[in-house]
Design an enzyme around this catalytic site. Structure first.
Site, PDB file in Angstrom:
ATOM      1  N   SER A  24       0.821  -1.210   0.000  1.00  0.00           N
ATOM      2  CA  SER A  24       0.000   0.000   0.000  1.00  0.00           C
ATOM      3  C   SER A  24       0.853   1.258   0.000  1.00  0.00           C
ATOM      4  CB  SER A  24      -0.931   0.010   1.222  1.00  0.00           C
ATOM      5  OG  SER A  24      -1.806  -1.084   1.196  1.00  0.00           O
ATOM      6  N   GLY A  76      -5.316  -4.371  -8.733  1.00  0.00           N
ATOM      7  CA  GLY A  76      -6.400  -3.399  -8.589  1.00  0.00           C
ATOM      8  C   GLY A  76      -5.922  -2.027  -8.164  1.00  0.00           C
ATOM      9  N   ARG A 105     -14.102  -5.689 -12.319  1.00  0.00           N
ATOM     10  CA  ARG A 105     -13.997  -4.847 -11.117  1.00  0.00           C
ATOM     11  C   ARG A 105     -14.350  -3.400 -11.465  1.00  0.00           C
ATOM     12  NH1 ARG A 105      -8.576  -6.433  -7.866  1.00  0.00           N
ATOM     13  NH2 ARG A 105      -9.613  -5.132  -6.287  1.00  0.00           N
ATOM     14  N   SER A 152     -11.382   3.004  -0.615  1.00  0.00           N
ATOM     15  CA  SER A 152     -10.435   4.080  -0.309  1.00  0.00           C
ATOM     16  C   SER A 152      -9.432   4.276  -1.437  1.00  0.00           C
ATOM     17  CB  SER A 152      -9.688   3.764   0.985  1.00  0.00           C
ATOM     18  OG  SER A 152      -8.907   2.594   0.835  1.00  0.00           O
ATOM     19  N   SER A 179     -12.602   2.737   5.653  1.00  0.00           N
ATOM     20  CA  SER A 179     -11.154   2.623   5.381  1.00  0.00           C
ATOM     21  C   SER A 179     -10.415   3.927   5.658  1.00  0.00           C
ATOM     22  CB  SER A 179     -10.911   2.167   3.937  1.00  0.00           C
ATOM     23  OG  SER A 179     -11.457   0.897   3.718  1.00  0.00           O
ATOM     24  N   ASP A 302      -8.814  -6.158   4.770  1.00  0.00           N
ATOM     25  CA  ASP A 302      -7.912  -7.146   4.174  1.00  0.00           C
ATOM     26  C   ASP A 302      -7.471  -8.242   5.144  1.00  0.00           C
ATOM     27  OD1 ASP A 302      -7.962  -6.147   1.632  1.00  0.00           O
ATOM     28  OD2 ASP A 302      -6.111  -4.983   1.807  1.00  0.00           O
ATOM     29  N   LYS A 329     -12.950  -7.515  -4.668  1.00  0.00           N
ATOM     30  CA  LYS A 329     -11.498  -7.719  -4.661  1.00  0.00           C
ATOM     31  C   LYS A 329     -11.122  -8.714  -5.774  1.00  0.00           C
ATOM     32  CE  LYS A 329     -10.436  -5.160  -1.014  1.00  0.00           C
ATOM     33  NZ  LYS A 329      -9.422  -4.077  -1.010  1.00  0.00           N
ATOM     34  N   ARG A 376      -4.524 -13.631  -0.936  1.00  0.00           N
ATOM     35  CA  ARG A 376      -4.881 -13.680   0.486  1.00  0.00           C
ATOM     36  C   ARG A 376      -5.606 -14.981   0.845  1.00  0.00           C
ATOM     37  NH1 ARG A 376      -2.795  -9.219   2.040  1.00  0.00           N
ATOM     38  NH2 ARG A 376      -3.127  -7.245   0.961  1.00  0.00           N
ATOM     39  N   LYS A 400       1.643 -12.105  -5.736  1.00  0.00           N
ATOM     40  CA  LYS A 400       0.970 -10.814  -5.886  1.00  0.00           C
ATOM     41  C   LYS A 400       1.359  -9.846  -4.778  1.00  0.00           C
ATOM     42  CE  LYS A 400      -3.635  -8.716  -6.139  1.00  0.00           C
ATOM     43  NZ  LYS A 400      -3.354  -7.783  -7.227  1.00  0.00           N
TER      44      LYS A 400
END
Length: 416
Positions: A24, A76, A105, A152, A179, A302, A329, A376, A400
């Site tokens: 992030s 994304g 998405r 966000s 978020s 997440d 997601k 994830r 990823k």
């Protein structure tokens, strides 16, 4: 690649793991670095998403052509941030595309916001979804409103380019904001490089900033390690014997990352966190005697997968809310969790924004966990190998966000 994890245990009660920078933070700083080239980054993420972001930005700056096609695959964050970035690249035209899932998405809210400011973005295939065609413009308008409960990443995408808009940006968020930590992360990084911002009530202001003072000490920025990646180690310690210790580097006590809430949440599972020398020491102690935990994860969605699997592995129940963004997601994470946990023997139900898991006992062995092209899913379920043998389908998907994940598990004693 399918990976069969045998029933394992931590072979050394004390282990040390190095985790690369936050995806992030890295992706935000890579975009800011493209806008302000004197920024130097250390400990950047080696995730696929960050590599794609860097590759696209480098290719755009190297190629002389003003008409280019870029494929961001499953990334994304990269899709959203680059949509905003290319919208202000005057005289350049690009098409942004991605994987088949990326084309499902939504991106309409961000596109409409940028177009209202004066950008020129259109859809190549389906209305509201990538691929999109972006013609770079000089943007003079400086006021826009957005629903406060959107991803966000849409908000951060606008904030990151705001210093380069002719008159800065005033962004009004309508309704209850979700978020918040990710929005504050973006603003804190802008502040760190010298951009003036304010966030009062539901109104965010970002000042126009032509260039950064190259003598500033903040021109060299160290990216904090990724708390989302740390979540899997919290789960591993929670599912291990009392006395197990794992040290992770390198983390800040006053983190910008919303997922740092792990420190408080995992106390319930008997994981004690100690900050020392920019590292965190995780130690398994006697857990609280709880049958169910209840959390609103609107600021850190997440980590919902990790928490749900930890609860299941411990035989606990949980009720998790604030999860509406999980449906858009890499996969619909709520439905994916329901499907895979049910295969393992869980009693679980989901809504559009919540998950409820009943406390349980036995865990089904040798179950194939489908990962749905979602990193994830693979990493959240892997710690269950401390309880039963388990098979992770398409295990390579972890690249990823955490390419070294399986090697790090081997290092502490997981058996394959």
């Amino acid at each position: 690649m399918d990976l069969q994890l045998k029933k394992s245990q931590i072979s050394r009660l004390k282990s040390e793991i190095s985790i690369t920078g936050s995806k992030s933070e890295t992706n935000r700083l890579l975009l800011l670095q493209a806008l302000y080239p004197n920024l130097v980054l250390e400990n950047s993420s080696n995730s696929d998403d960050s590599e794609v972001m860097l590759d696209v930005l480098n290719s755009f700056q190297l190629l002389a052509s003003n008409s280019q096609l870029f494929d961001v695959h499953h990334a994304g964050t990269t899709m959203r941030f680059l949509t905003a970035y290319f919208a202000i690249q005057e005289g350049n035209e690009v098409v942004l595309t991605g994987s088949s899932r990326m084309k499902e998405r939504p991106i309409q809210i961000l596109v409409e916001s940028l177009n209202q400011l004066g950008a020129e973005i259109s859809y190549v295939e389906n209305e509201g979804f990538p691929p999109i065609r972006i013609k770079g413009k000089k943007i003079a308008k400086n006021k826009i409103s957005l629903p406060a409960n959107v991803s966000s990443q849409y908000i951060s995408a606008l904030l990151l380019i705001a210093p380069k808009l002719e008159n800065g940006l005033e962004l009004t968020l309508e309704g209850e904001i979700t978020s918040v930590p990710y929005i504050k992360m973006t603003l804190a990084l802008l502040n760190e490089i010298g951009v003036k911002t304010s966030f009062e009530g539901n109104i965010i202001n970002v000042s126009h900033t032509v260039s950064l003072d190259e003598t500033r000490s903040t021109s060299q920025l160290v990216v904090e390690s990724d708390w989302s990646s740390a979540s899997y180690w919290y789960s591993i310690v929670a599912l291990s014997e009392i006395g197990t210790e794992i040290t992770l580097s390198s983390y800040k006590k006053n983190s910008l990352q919303g997922d740092a809430v792990l420190v408080e949440i995992y106390k319930e599972f008997g994981v004690e966190t100690t900050f020392e020398n920019n590292n965190i020491l995780l130690k398994k102690v006697e857990p609280h005697n709880l049958k169910q935990i209840i959390y609103n994860l609107k600021n850190s969605p997440d980590i919902a997968q990790t928490i749900a699997v930890t609860c299941f592995g411990l035989g606990m129940g949980c009720h998790l809310t604030g999860l509406h963004t999980l449906k858009i997601k890499e996969t619909d994470r709520l439905e994916a969790l329901k499907t895979e946990l049910t295969k393992l023997g869980a009693d679980i139900s989901v809504t559009n924004d919540s998950l409820t898991l009943q406390s349980s006992g036995e865990i089904n062995k040798n179950i194939n966990i489908t990962t749905y092209q979602d990193h994830r899913m693979a990493m959240a379920f892997a710690p269950l190998a401390l309880k039963v043998p388990i098979i992770i389908k398409n295990a390579e998907v972890v690249s990823k966000s955490y390419p070294a994940f399986w090697d790090d598990l081997k290092q502490v004693g997981f058996l394959f």
